[in-house]
Write a protein that holds these residues in place. Structure first.
Motif, PDB file in Angstrom:
ATOM      1  N   ILE A  37      43.926  51.712 144.629  1.00 25.85           N
ATOM      2  CA  ILE A  37      44.966  51.418 145.194  1.00 25.85           C
ATOM      3  C   ILE A  37      45.788  52.548 145.193  1.00 25.85           C
ATOM      4  O   ILE A  37      47.038  52.177 143.691  1.00 25.85           O
ATOM      5  CB  ILE A  37      45.734  49.601 144.711  1.00 25.85           C
ATOM      6  N   ALA A  38      46.028  53.361 145.623  1.00 25.48           N
ATOM      7  CA  ALA A  38      47.447  54.014 145.225  1.00 25.48           C
ATOM      8  C   ALA A  38      47.672  54.304 147.399  1.00 25.48           C
ATOM      9  O   ALA A  38      46.883  54.537 148.107  1.00 25.48           O
ATOM     10  CB  ALA A  38      46.050  55.409 145.311  1.00 25.48           C
ATOM     11  N   MET A  39      49.001  54.571 146.332  1.00 26.20           N
ATOM     12  CA  MET A  39      50.347  54.352 148.212  1.00 26.20           C
ATOM     13  C   MET A  39      49.761  55.639 148.709  1.00 26.20           C
ATOM     14  O   MET A  39      50.087  55.502 149.794  1.00 26.20           O
ATOM     15  CB  MET A  39      51.314  54.021 147.846  1.00 26.20           C
ATOM     16  N   THR A  40      50.041  56.274 148.381  1.00 26.81           N
ATOM     17  CA  THR A  40      50.157  58.295 148.365  1.00 26.81           C
ATOM     18  C   THR A  40      49.410  58.745 147.375  1.00 26.81           C
ATOM     19  O   THR A  40      48.383  58.567 146.354  1.00 26.81           O
ATOM     20  CB  THR A  40      51.775  59.219 148.172  1.00 26.81           C
ATOM     21  N   GLU A  55      47.339  59.340 142.902  1.00 22.68           N
ATOM     22  CA  GLU A  55      45.711  59.290 142.817  1.00 22.68           C
ATOM     23  C   GLU A  55      45.384  59.995 141.090  1.00 22.68           C
ATOM     24  O   GLU A  55      44.261  60.179 141.028  1.00 22.68           O
ATOM     25  CB  GLU A  55      44.964  59.298 143.910  1.00 22.68           C
ATOM     26  N   GLY A  56      46.684  61.581 141.119  1.00 25.11           N
ATOM     27  CA  GLY A  56      46.322  62.614 140.095  1.00 25.11           C
ATOM     28  C   GLY A  56      45.427  63.706 140.749  1.00 25.11           C
ATOM     29  O   GLY A  56      45.161  64.267 140.119  1.00 25.11           O
ATOM     30  N   PRO A  99      57.722  61.555 141.468  1.00 20.54           N
ATOM     31  CA  PRO A  99      57.918  61.161 140.015  1.00 20.54           C
ATOM     32  C   PRO A  99      57.877  59.224 140.245  1.00 20.54           C
ATOM     33  O   PRO A  99      57.829  58.463 139.224  1.00 20.54           O
ATOM     34  CB  PRO A  99      59.415  61.398 139.202  1.00 20.54           C
ATOM     35  N   HIS A 100      58.550  58.420 141.940  1.00 24.87           N
ATOM     36  CA  HIS A 100      58.618  57.411 141.567  1.00 24.87           C
ATOM     37  C   HIS A 100      57.314  56.375 141.879  1.00 24.87           C
ATOM     38  O   HIS A 100      57.690  55.205 142.459  1.00 24.87           O
ATOM     39  CB  HIS A 100      59.685  57.034 142.521  1.00 24.87           C
ATOM     40  N   TRP A 101      56.730  57.161 142.499  1.00 27.32           N
ATOM     41  CA  TRP A 101      55.715  57.045 143.517  1.00 27.32           C
ATOM     42  C   TRP A 101      54.827  55.760 142.417  1.00 27.32           C
ATOM     43  O   TRP A 101      53.875  54.492 142.795  1.00 27.32           O
ATOM     44  CB  TRP A 101      54.440  57.645 143.761  1.00 27.32           C
ATOM     45  N   ARG A 102      54.771  56.171 140.989  1.00 29.44           N
ATOM     46  CA  ARG A 102      53.513  55.104 140.291  1.00 29.44           C
ATOM     47  C   ARG A 102      54.296  54.423 140.653  1.00 29.44           C
ATOM     48  O   ARG A 102      53.692  52.693 139.876  1.00 29.44           O
ATOM     49  CB  ARG A 102      53.655  56.006 138.855  1.00 29.44           C
ATOM     50  N   LEU A 103      55.075  53.834 140.309  1.00 28.14           N
ATOM     51  CA  LEU A 103      55.720  52.554 140.211  1.00 28.14           C
ATOM     52  C   LEU A 103      55.903  51.385 141.115  1.00 28.14           C
ATOM     53  O   LEU A 103      55.533  50.137 141.032  1.00 28.14           O
ATOM     54  CB  LEU A 103      57.402  52.789 139.789  1.00 28.14           C
ATOM     55  N   VAL A 104      56.090  52.381 142.390  1.00 26.63           N
ATOM     56  CA  VAL A 104      55.764  51.458 143.986  1.00 26.63           C
ATOM     57  C   VAL A 104      54.454  51.260 144.092  1.00 26.63           C
ATOM     58  O   VAL A 104      53.949  50.474 143.997  1.00 26.63           O
ATOM     59  CB  VAL A 104      56.727  52.910 145.128  1.00 26.63           C
TER      60      VAL A 104
END
Length: 149
Positions: free
Chosen positions: A88-91, A95-96, A111-116
């Motif tokens: 599951i990856a929003m953006t 994904e890295g 930097p905040h997308w991981r939290l979301v």
């Protein structure tokens, strides 16, 4: 955010399989296709993916078929979605992997997308297949009202 049709069908099929848990010995794609309305070729494809992900156990030969690999309470919505869609990856940022983003160098949100992403995955992980396979009575006004919110 919307699940793909394939992920949606996988959830529907797994919920049907969970309702059979403890009843019929082993299931097959034809039975689940007929019960859920998922086209047979799609059901066969999903059984293969769900088996590869360790959510279904399959056996060949006489009395063959498949069954849930774990109790419905130990399988989450996140497990099913990831079996079909991958992590599951929003953006793409989450994904890295390398991706082509025009604002990557100046993005203050990255930097905040991981939290979301983690919050969404946790929400999906907190919904068990047991819960998804339990019918909600239509005559329960409180449940129907809550579902509308």
């Amino acid at each position: 955010m919307r699940l793909s049709s394939l992920a949606d069908y996988a959830v529907v099929m797994m919920a049907a399989a969970a309702r059979h848990c403890g009843g019929v010995g082993r299931l097959n794609a034809t039975l689940l296709s007929e019960e859920t309305g998922v086209p047979l070729p799609t059901a066969q494809k999903l059984v293969s993916r769900l088996s590869a992900a360790g959510l279904l156990e399959s056996a060949r030969g006489t009395g063959g078929g498949f069954r849930l690999a774990r109790p419905p309470s130990a399988i989450s919505l996140a497990d099913i979605v990831e079996a079909v869609e991958g992590p599951i990856a929003m953006t793409a940022c989450v994904e890295g992997a390398m991706h082509d983003c025009a604002i990557d160098a100046r993005c203050s949100v990255k930097p905040h997308w991981r939290l979301v992403n983690d919050a969404i995955r946790e929400a999906l992980a907190n919904v068990s297949l047991a819960r998804l396979s339990t019918p909600i009575p239509l005559h329960a006004p409180a449940l129907v009202a809550a579902a509308g919110n």
